[in-house]
Scaffold this motif. Structure first.
Motif, short mmCIF file in Angstrom:
data_model
loop_
_atom_site.label_atom_id
_atom_site.label_comp_id
_atom_site.label_asym_id
_atom_site.label_seq_id
_atom_site.Cartn_x
_atom_site.Cartn_y
_atom_site.Cartn_z
N ASP A 13 1.02 -1.39 -0.19
CA ASP A 13 0.19 -0.05 -0.22
C ASP A 13 0.99 1.29 0.08
OD1 ASP A 13 -2.01 2.31 0.22
OD2 ASP A 13 -2.47 1.74 2.83
N PRO A 14 0.66 2.10 -1.36
CA PRO A 14 1.81 2.99 -1.42
C PRO A 14 1.40 4.18 0.26
CG PRO A 14 -0.14 3.22 -2.82
CD PRO A 14 0.03 1.86 -2.40
N ASP A 15 0.19 4.16 0.51
CA ASP A 15 -0.66 4.63 1.07
C ASP A 15 0.89 4.58 2.55
OD1 ASP A 15 -1.71 6.66 -0.01
OD2 ASP A 15 -3.37 5.22 1.06
N LEU A 17 3.51 4.59 3.07
CA LEU A 17 4.88 5.12 2.05
C LEU A 17 5.73 6.26 2.55
CD1 LEU A 17 5.35 3.97 -1.38
CD2 LEU A 17 6.23 2.90 0.33
N ASP A 19 5.52 10.58 2.45
CA ASP A 19 5.62 11.05 1.81
C ASP A 19 6.26 11.47 0.23
OD1 ASP A 19 3.99 12.10 3.23
OD2 ASP A 19 4.52 14.04 3.69
N ARG A 21 8.45 9.20 -1.11
CA ARG A 21 8.69 7.65 -1.46
C ARG A 21 7.28 8.02 -1.97
NH1 ARG A 21 10.00 2.97 1.77
NH2 ARG A 21 10.26 1.69 0.07
N HIS A 22 6.35 8.10 -1.94
CA HIS A 22 4.88 8.18 -1.92
C HIS A 22 4.50 8.65 -2.81
CE1 HIS A 22 0.26 9.34 -2.66
NE2 HIS A 22 0.43 8.50 -2.68
N ARG A 23 5.43 10.12 -3.38
CA ARG A 23 5.43 11.02 -5.04
C ARG A 23 5.94 10.45 -5.79
NH1 ARG A 23 8.12 13.85 -6.86
NH2 ARG A 23 9.90 13.46 -6.14
N PHE A 25 6.41 7.15 -5.82
CA PHE A 25 5.65 5.97 -6.63
C PHE A 25 4.44 6.28 -7.52
CE2 PHE A 25 1.22 3.48 -5.73
CZ PHE A 25 2.09 1.99 -6.08
N GLN A 74 -5.51 13.01 -6.03
CA GLN A 74 -4.80 12.28 -5.70
C GLN A 74 -3.16 12.46 -6.85
OE1 GLN A 74 -7.10 8.56 -4.53
NE2 GLN A 74 -5.42 8.03 -4.08
#
Ligand code: C2E
Ligand code: CA
Ligand code: CA
Ligand code: CA
Length: 268
Positions: A13-15, A17, A19, A21-23, A25, A74
């Motif tokens: 789940d990228p959530d 990760l 901030d 790393r999420h970006r 991704f 998102q």
């Protein structure tokens, strides 16, 4: 294979990760999505004061093969941090121009303030229209302000070039942004879109009703149109009409839907 390799990343789940790393991704997945045809445009109808269909707004959707439909809220802000927003914008404009004839009305596309900072924005926009054989007076550009819109020379030149070619310019989410009233001084435009947050409580919030009426008064003085978005009830529609809004959009009147679904609905 290669494709599966990319998709394995989605398994966690990228959530979860951080901030950054999420970006990264989302950015990497979105670059691939643009190449792999995972994006789609939905269209929402806009009606005039006589409830005649006058235009459609194009709203991007991302159908991720693993995560399902991802909302633009998102990924647009992440795209705005790089050249991805320009690539996304090009894709949206191409798609909307290709759909123009089948829509049968002018179409409004959302443009990020980040795109307006590029010196060649208006020229590239005109190139796409020429490529598609789309008439400029069938296009409306809604300037959205997820990043602050600056009334700088480049931004003004881009907007002036668009308007000179016959494209209408709307200020999106008016009243919710960083400096809405300053735009009235800094930019020439054709349409104000009142933010949904003012429409939502219109029935029971006197202050919101006063703000909407004041925006409509300013618009009348400037001789620009006012579109109300997020109209969900007859009560809201009635109040917006009486406040002086000239066009209306919202779930009450029509939800965003893919072009194919609209054609089926129209044919039925
Ligand atoms: P927006 O431009 O303010 O678009 C209106 C949003 O409100 C859309 O959400 C739409 O689906 C939703 N909406 C419409 N009617 C109603 C209603 O009656 N009630 C409620 N609660 N919502 C309603 P969506 O499609 O999720 O888009 C969110 C935002 O993402 C847009 O806000 C816009 O700022 C941005 N966006 C969408 N497509 C694009 C695009 O192609 N490019 C760029 N740069 N931004 C886009
Ligand atoms: Ca919009
Ligand atoms: Ca917006
Ligand atoms: Ca809005």
């Amino acid at each position: 294979g290669k494709k599966a390799g990319r998709r394995q990343v989605v398994a966690f789940d990228p959530d979860m990760l951080g901030d950054e790393r999420h970006r990264r991704f989302i950015e990497r997945e979105l670059r691939a999505a643009l190449l792999m045809d995972e994006l789609e445009l939905y269209y929402q109808p806009v009606f005039d004061g006589q409830m005649r269909l006058r235009s459609h707004e194009a709203l991007v959707r991302w159908r991720h093969p693993v995560r399902g439909t991802i909302s633009p809220a998102q990924f647009v802000p992440i795209a705005e941090e790089s050249d991805l927003i320009d690539k996304l914008g090009d894709w949206v404009l191409h798609r909307a121009c290709a759909d123009l004839d089948r829509l049968g009305t002018p179409v409004a596309v959302n443009i990020s303030a980040a795109q307006l900072r590029r010196g060649d924005f208006a020229r590239r926009f005109a190139d796409v229209l020429a490529e598609c054989g789309a008439a400029a007076d069938r296009l409306i550009v809604e300037i959205t302000e997820t990043v602050p819109l600056v009334a700088g020379a480049i931004e003004q030149a881009n907007l002036e070039a668009l308007r000179a070619s016959g494209i209408k310019v709307a200020i999106d989410d008016f009243g919710a942004g960083h400096a809405s009233l300053q735009y009235l001084r800094g930019f020439a435009f054709d349409i104000i879109k009142i933010d949904r947050s003012y429409v939502a409580n219109l029935g029971d919030n006197r202050i919101d009703a006063m703000i909407v009426a004041a925006i409509c008064d300013i618009a009348r003085s400037l001789d620009v149109e006012v579109i109300a978005e997020g109209v969900e009830t007859e009560i809201q529609l009635d109040l917006l009409r009486r406040a002086g809004c000239s066009a209306f959009q919202g779930y009450l009147l029509g939800r965003p839907s893919p072009l194919a679904a609209r054609q089926v609905a129209n044919a039925a």
